[in-house]
Design an enzyme around this catalytic site. Structure first.
Site, PDB file in Angstrom:
ATOM      1  N   ARG A  42       0.960  -1.150   0.006  1.00  0.00           N
ATOM      2  CA  ARG A  42       0.105  -0.040   0.006  1.00  0.00           C
ATOM      3  C   ARG A  42       0.791   1.298  -0.002  1.00  0.00           C
ATOM      4  O   ARG A  42       1.822   1.236   0.870  1.00  0.00           O
ATOM      5  CB  ARG A  42      -0.954   0.316   1.224  1.00  0.00           C
ATOM      6  CG  ARG A  42      -1.753   1.332   1.516  1.00  0.00           C
ATOM      7  CD  ARG A  42      -2.644   1.501   2.517  1.00  0.00           C
ATOM      8  NE  ARG A  42      -3.945   0.803   1.848  1.00  0.00           N
ATOM      9  CZ  ARG A  42      -4.995   0.677   2.457  1.00  0.00           C
ATOM     10  NH1 ARG A  42      -5.134   1.649   3.504  1.00  0.00           N
ATOM     11  NH2 ARG A  42      -6.020   0.156   1.853  1.00  0.00           N
ATOM     12  N   HIS A 102      -7.308   0.669  -6.298  1.00  0.00           N
ATOM     13  CA  HIS A 102      -7.412  -0.169  -5.322  1.00  0.00           C
ATOM     14  C   HIS A 102      -8.516  -1.266  -5.812  1.00  0.00           C
ATOM     15  O   HIS A 102      -9.406  -1.533  -5.428  1.00  0.00           O
ATOM     16  CB  HIS A 102      -8.437   0.685  -4.153  1.00  0.00           C
ATOM     17  CG  HIS A 102      -8.279   0.212  -2.700  1.00  0.00           C
ATOM     18  ND1 HIS A 102      -7.841  -0.803  -2.464  1.00  0.00           N
ATOM     19  CD2 HIS A 102      -8.924   0.699  -1.538  1.00  0.00           C
ATOM     20  CE1 HIS A 102      -7.816  -1.098  -0.975  1.00  0.00           C
ATOM     21  NE2 HIS A 102      -8.691  -0.282  -0.751  1.00  0.00           N
ATOM     22  N   GLN A 130     -10.154  -3.727  -3.372  1.00  0.00           N
ATOM     23  CA  GLN A 130     -11.586  -3.205  -2.907  1.00  0.00           C
ATOM     24  C   GLN A 130     -12.691  -3.510  -3.920  1.00  0.00           C
ATOM     25  O   GLN A 130     -13.764  -3.805  -3.579  1.00  0.00           O
ATOM     26  CB  GLN A 130     -11.441  -1.721  -2.645  1.00  0.00           C
ATOM     27  CG  GLN A 130     -12.630  -0.988  -2.117  1.00  0.00           C
ATOM     28  CD  GLN A 130     -12.999  -1.737  -0.625  1.00  0.00           C
ATOM     29  OE1 GLN A 130     -11.989  -1.473   0.150  1.00  0.00           O
ATOM     30  NE2 GLN A 130     -14.184  -2.024  -0.525  1.00  0.00           N
ATOM     31  N   CYS A 171     -16.482   1.930   0.598  1.00  0.00           N
ATOM     32  CA  CYS A 171     -15.444   0.967   0.947  1.00  0.00           C
ATOM     33  C   CYS A 171     -14.798   1.104   2.427  1.00  0.00           C
ATOM     34  O   CYS A 171     -14.328   0.168   2.841  1.00  0.00           O
ATOM     35  CB  CYS A 171     -14.234   1.467   0.014  1.00  0.00           C
ATOM     36  SG  CYS A 171     -13.597   3.321   0.099  1.00  0.00           S
ATOM     37  N   ARG A 196     -13.958  -8.474   1.941  1.00  0.00           N
ATOM     38  CA  ARG A 196     -12.503  -8.080   1.696  1.00  0.00           C
ATOM     39  C   ARG A 196     -11.456  -9.593   1.918  1.00  0.00           C
ATOM     40  O   ARG A 196     -10.954  -9.948   1.076  1.00  0.00           O
ATOM     41  CB  ARG A 196     -11.822  -6.967   2.220  1.00  0.00           C
ATOM     42  CG  ARG A 196     -12.424  -5.845   2.041  1.00  0.00           C
ATOM     43  CD  ARG A 196     -11.830  -5.187   0.649  1.00  0.00           C
ATOM     44  NE  ARG A 196     -10.286  -5.172   0.662  1.00  0.00           N
ATOM     45  CZ  ARG A 196      -9.735  -4.161   0.892  1.00  0.00           C
ATOM     46  NH1 ARG A 196     -10.222  -3.093   1.392  1.00  0.00           N
ATOM     47  NH2 ARG A 196      -8.105  -3.988   1.074  1.00  0.00           N
ATOM     48  N   ASP A 227     -17.348   7.151  -1.547  1.00  0.00           N
ATOM     49  CA  ASP A 227     -16.199   7.353  -0.662  1.00  0.00           C
ATOM     50  C   ASP A 227     -15.639   8.498  -0.118  1.00  0.00           C
ATOM     51  O   ASP A 227     -16.426   9.474  -0.510  1.00  0.00           O
ATOM     52  CB  ASP A 227     -14.947   6.649  -1.629  1.00  0.00           C
ATOM     53  CG  ASP A 227     -13.534   6.441  -0.955  1.00  0.00           C
ATOM     54  OD1 ASP A 227     -13.724   6.296   0.288  1.00  0.00           O
ATOM     55  OD2 ASP A 227     -12.510   6.327  -1.577  1.00  0.00           O
TER      56      ASP A 227
END
Ligand code: CP
Ligand code: NVA
Length: 303
Positions: A103, A130, A133, A262, A290, A222
């Protein structure tokens, strides 16, 4: 040849659907209390340059449930924080561990890492993308037996990393996707162009959030200020106000609309608590998935 997961653009529709099937298989095994350890003796390194709750936990627990283990590596505590290159770091990783989840800020860093190491690299979020996700989110809908090719999926808010990956996923899975964001906060233009081209007219931009959510089956949002953009927080809070997901906005959507996020959410900003805790919200189901979807990725890349 080793495989990486850097972007949904690298996956075909069939490969994505295969990941959904495998996630389902793994989710069912877990719910039935059955052990399944295909990654015995395998180690995942998890390199973080940004904070995380879900990504860190789901990858770590996922590796444990598959019989392997995960090591949390903060960039500040590595020699990376003192100038060792990402390429050298990648070469070192490949001498000890079996895969890397990273990340970071710049997508180029993930690409460099993948090019310099012989082990699989998984993108755990960059400023641009991402993928884990978005794949988990589409799996969440698929799992609910929602026909992805006929729904109206509306993303309201910042054209950020999550939006970009949802766009790439929508293109591959033939989802009708509407993106609604203020001017100047658009999704990445190349990604938008690519997604539009692949989807053949199924992806559109509608700046007006009230029009965008008309008859929506899914409304997704988001945070307005992503990690790394904190200095813009005040300006963004003002500009994005009309894009808040609240009861009034949702009235325009279908009666049985589902709300997605998310997470982490900033309650009272991009989404009200009323909506987030309401019966139409599936945000925590997304978060759980996830784990299942990423386990499928790990099995695919590592076993
Ligand atoms: N959605 C997500 O990636 O959450 P974290 O930042 O907590 O990992
Ligand atoms: N767009 C958000 C996603 C967090 C999971 C960010 O990058 O901060």
């Amino acid at each position: 040849m080793k495989k990486d997961l850097l972007s949904i653009a690298d996956l075909s529709k069939d490969e994505i659907l295969h990941l959904f099937e495998l996630s389902d298989y793994l989710k069912n095994l877990l719910k039935r209390g059955r052990f399944y350890h295909p990654l015995r003796d395998k180690t995942l390194g998890m390199l973080f340059r940004k904070p995380s709750t879900r990504t860190r936990l789901s990858f770590e627990v996922g590796m444990y449930q598959l019989g392997g283990c995960a090591i949390f590596l903060s960039s500040q505590d590595l020699q990376l924080g003192r100038g060792e290159t990402i390429e050298d770091t990648g070469k070192i990783f490949s001498r000890y561990i079996d895969a890397i989840m990273i990340r970071t800020f710049d997508q180029k860093e993930v690409v460099k890492m993948a090019e310099s190491t012989s082990i699989p690299v998984i993108n755990g979020l960059t400023d641009l993308l991402h993928p884990c996700q978005a794949l988990s989110d589409y799996y969440t809908l698929w799992k609910r037996k929602i026909d992805l090719e006929t729904i109206k999926f509306v993303y309201v808010g910042d054209g950020n990393n999550v939006c970009n990956s949802l766009l790439l996923g929508a293109a591959q899975l033939r989802v009708n996707m509407v993106v609604s964001n203020p001017e100047g906060y658009d999704a990445n233009p190349e990604i938008m162009e690519r997604a539009k081209k692949i989807s053949n007219g199924k992806i559109v931009v509608q700046r007006d959030p009230l029009k965008a959510v008309e008859e929506a089956d899914i409304v997704y949002t988001d945070v307005w200020t992503s990690m790394g953009k904190e200095s813009e927080k005040k300006v963004r809070k003002k500009i994005f106000q009309p894009y808040q997901i609240n009861e009034k906005l949702l009235k325009r959507a279908k009666k049985d609309v589902l709300v997605m996020h998310c997470l982490p959410a900033h309650r009272g900003e991009e989404i009200t608590s009323e909506v987030m805790d309401g019966s139409q919200s599936i945000v925590f189901e997304q978060a759980e998935n996830r784990l299942h979807l990423q386990k499928a990725i790990l099995v695919e890349l590592l076993s």
